[in-house]
Design a protein around this motif. Sequence first.
Motif, PDB file in Angstrom:
ATOM      1  N   UNK A   3      -1.424  -2.293   6.400  1.00 35.85           N
ATOM      2  CA  UNK A   3      -1.266  -2.953   5.338  1.00 35.85           C
ATOM      3  C   UNK A   3       0.036  -3.871   5.226  1.00 35.85           C
ATOM      4  N   UNK A   4       1.172  -3.482   6.208  1.00 40.53           N
ATOM      5  CA  UNK A   4       2.196  -4.383   6.215  1.00 40.53           C
ATOM      6  C   UNK A   4       2.006  -5.567   7.282  1.00 40.53           C
ATOM      7  N   UNK A   5       1.296  -5.453   8.172  1.00 36.46           N
ATOM      8  CA  UNK A   5       0.655  -6.608   8.778  1.00 36.46           C
ATOM      9  C   UNK A   5       0.104  -7.506   7.806  1.00 36.46           C
ATOM     10  N   UNK A   6      -0.967  -7.136   7.051  1.00 31.13           N
ATOM     11  CA  UNK A   6      -1.575  -7.765   6.089  1.00 31.13           C
ATOM     12  C   UNK A   6      -0.715  -8.693   5.281  1.00 31.13           C
ATOM     13  N   UNK A   7       0.345  -7.859   4.551  1.00 25.11           N
ATOM     14  CA  UNK A   7       1.413  -8.482   3.848  1.00 25.11           C
ATOM     15  C   UNK A   7       1.950  -9.454   4.515  1.00 25.11           C
ATOM     16  N   UNK A   8       2.553  -9.449   5.544  1.00 21.18           N
ATOM     17  CA  UNK A   8       3.311 -10.528   6.303  1.00 21.18           C
ATOM     18  C   UNK A   8       2.304 -11.540   6.737  1.00 21.18           C
TER      19      UNK A   8
END
Length: 196
Positions: A3-8
């Motif tokens: 999820x963090x990678x997608x947000x970035x």
Amino acid sequence: MTLAAGTEDNRQRVWIWLIACLGVIAVQMLVQHLMGRLWICECGYVKLWEGAVNSSGNSQHIADWYTPSHIIHGFLFYGLGHLLLRGKPLSARLLLATAIEAAWEIAENTPVVINRYRSATISLDYFGDSILNSTMDTLAMAAGFLLASRLPVAMTIALAIALELFTGWMIRDNLTLNVLMLVWPLDSVKVWQAGG
């Protein structure tokens, strides 16, 4: 993908769209400079607000009575982007709005449109915008666009109507009258705008 990678990844895409918006504004400024537009008012100083409509300072400073029209452009372009780019990020729709506004700001400052304003409207002393004023008009449109993205549709419409009525009352001109007089000039409106 976490999820963090997608947000970035989404943040990076937003920044790309926003940098593209700034690029469009830079092109607008460059084209107007190449057209011979002045960077700031010929008077040599910059004012936050120019309240005199029929003056040499109108359309030369940061804001004036036509700033609300550009905010309304933002409302309209938000709606257009919603229709044409449904599912695309807000920043992509803002790029479309910025491109349309920049194209208008360039066209508005061509001799053909300036002469049309001077012959068909009460803007007898209009000689075009300074680059500063034109750029601020584009930023006012962006502010209107972002405001429309946050407000309920009914509130956006009510605000547009209120801005139109207020500027119409204060200066006998607004976005609606401006478009009408450019496209289909009416002598009765011109007389009323001149105070008759």
